[in-house]
Design a protein around this motif. Structure first.
Motif, mmCIF file in Angstrom:
data_model
loop_
_atom_site.group_PDB
_atom_site.id
_atom_site.type_symbol
_atom_site.label_atom_id
_atom_site.label_comp_id
_atom_site.label_asym_id
_atom_site.label_seq_id
_atom_site.Cartn_x
_atom_site.Cartn_y
_atom_site.Cartn_z
ATOM 1 N N ASP A 262 -15.668 -107.871 122.025
ATOM 2 C CA ASP A 262 -15.811 -108.709 123.213
ATOM 3 C C ASP A 262 -14.760 -109.818 123.271
ATOM 4 N N ARG B 40 -10.397 -110.899 125.587
ATOM 5 C CA ARG B 40 -10.404 -112.162 126.333
ATOM 6 C C ARG B 40 -9.341 -113.117 125.793
ATOM 7 N N ARG C 39 -19.613 -96.410 125.379
ATOM 8 C CA ARG C 39 -20.246 -97.464 126.183
ATOM 9 C C ARG C 39 -19.408 -98.732 126.207
ATOM 10 N N ARG C 40 -18.617 -98.971 125.158
ATOM 11 C CA ARG C 40 -17.706 -100.125 125.161
ATOM 12 C C ARG C 40 -16.454 -99.861 126.001
ATOM 13 N N CYS D 22 -19.357 -95.905 131.659
ATOM 14 C CA CYS D 22 -19.022 -97.293 131.349
ATOM 15 C C CYS D 22 -18.444 -97.977 132.582
ATOM 16 N N THR D 23 -19.122 -98.987 133.070
ATOM 17 C CA THR D 23 -18.648 -99.749 134.236
ATOM 18 C C THR D 23 -18.218 -101.161 133.863
ATOM 19 N N ASP D 24 -18.465 -101.572 132.637
ATOM 20 C CA ASP D 24 -18.117 -102.922 132.193
ATOM 21 C C ASP D 24 -17.491 -102.853 130.802
ATOM 22 N N SER E 294 -9.828 -104.612 129.570
ATOM 23 C CA SER E 294 -9.516 -104.636 130.998
ATOM 24 C C SER E 294 -9.537 -103.252 131.625
#
Length: 390
Positions: A138, A142, A190-191, A221-223, A227
């Motif tokens: 995560d 970022r 999923r990540r 996976c939508t999130d 990026s």
């Protein structure tokens, strides 16, 4: 299917004078050759306290050196040990971004939890390993994509700060997860990160089902943590190509496969890891939602009899001394190794490509196979690359 090269910097005994220096120099020469031949990526592992199994304890330094000796081949870290006592997420982000600049934008970054012996060495609990790996996935993207970064959790308290440098690749290098179990394959999907597995002890039939499990998770996976969704599957396996099938065996292919099997299973303390994995699987099967995609995958295996490879691994873990030829025969029977002449290897490579593997990571330098034979293998497989990289 891209043909890549995977390296552990293995250092089997006996050890002559200067053996460590020789291994590092040989790895750089192999990377230069792979670059010339058109291999897609050089993947370097990270292990600590691995003895003769791996000298690759500082892969970020090795990859920086390789980047300066090559021009086209991608530079893959497969994978950074993500819990913070191994590598703090800020350091991972800084090192990978710096390497991306030094390589001209060629970095691929993998993360993984690691395993029991390395957790013990760095005083990490399994619970910490899982939670901190998730946080690293995560946090790192970022850090790469925002001018100011902050994070506050039980594991990390980071005040607002600017992390630099930013990667050369935009928006950032592709992210991967090293995985060995159905649960980890689903987690990677999923990540929204690519998945890196091994066929060394898996039948091609099970590899195919693992790929389908990952694809289903990645496509939903939508999130993603990064990026973009890096919907790619990479697998490594032992590859040894010689002028003939007979020469491949004379070069020590059977002994190398047996050495790797025994050494890896003992280093990773696979018996303990297997028991923990079985408990996680049972917890998934007992979950109210049925365990999701992994639960479906596991229920499809409940009635399956153990394979010959699984039985062989069990015997190794019990301390049985199994003849090299038997290990090689069992693993070869399930097509989990690529060994033989160019014609034989071409056929086996095609079977992997037909499964939908995106990156086949060829482990050429394994066990005590002579350096000259390793170089020949890299070259002969390199000659097959245009048939697959289209």
């Amino acid at each position: 299917m891209k043909i890549d090269l995977f390296n552990e910097i293995q250092n089997p005994r006996p050890w002559p004078a200067g053996h460590e220096q020789q291994r590092f120099r040989r790895a750089i020469e192999q990377a230069k050759l792979a670059d010339e031949l058109g291999y897609g990526c050089w993947w370097q592992v990270e292990h600590h306290g691995a003895g003769e199994f791996s000298l690759s304890s500082a892969p970020e330094l090795m990859l920086a050196a390789i980047a300066q000796h090559t021009e086209r081949i991608r530079i893959g870290h497969s994978a950074v040990l993500a819990p913070g006592r191994f590598n703090h997420p800020i350091r991972v982000a800084e090192r990978a971004a710096t390497l991306d600049h030094l390589s001209g934008g060629r970095v691929e970054l993998g993360l993984t939890r690691s395993t029991i012996p390395e957790w013990r060495l760095f005083d990490i609990s399994p619970e910490q390993a899982r939670a901190q790996t998730q946080e690293a996935f995560d946090m790192i993207p970022r850090m790469w994509t925002t001018d100011e970064f902050s994070h506050d959790s039980e594991n990390y308290q980071i005040p607002t700060i600017s992390i630099g440098p930013k990667p050369l690749q935009q928006p950032h290098p592709p992210l991967w997860q090293a995985a060995a179990s159905p649960t980890s394959f689903e987690d990677a999907g999923r990540r929204g990160v690519g998945v890196l597995g091994t066929t060394m002890w898996e039948s091609l039939e099970r590899v195919g089902r693992m790929i389908k499990l990952y694809r289903a998770a990645a496509e939903s996976c939508t999130d993603p943590v990064g990026s973009f969704v890096n919907n790619q599957v990479g697998y490594f396996t032992f590859v040894h190509c010689a002028e003939t099938d007979e020469q491949a065996m004379r070069n020590g292919a059977a002994a190398a496969a047996a050495w790797y099997t025994v050494t890896a299973l003992r280093f990773f303390e696979a018996a303990t890891e297997f028991a923990a994995t079985m408990q996680r699987h049972q917890d998934l099967l007992d979950a109210p939602d049925g365990g999701g995609l992994t639960g479906e995958f596991l229920r499809g295996e409940i009635d399956n009899a153990p394979t010959d490879a699984q039985l062989l691994i069990g015997r190794v873990l019990q301390g049985e001394d199994i003849p090299e030829e038997e290990v090689f025969t069992v693993l070869s029977a399930q097509q989990s190794l690529i060994v033989g002449s160019p014609e034989t290897c071409r056929e086996k490579l095609r079977a992997y490509a037909d499964l939908g593997i995106d990156r086949l990571m060829c482990l050429h330098q394994i066990g005590s196979i002579p350096d000259e034979a390793v170089t020949t293998s890299i070259r002969l497989i390199g000659e097959l690359i245009p048939e697959f990289d289209r």
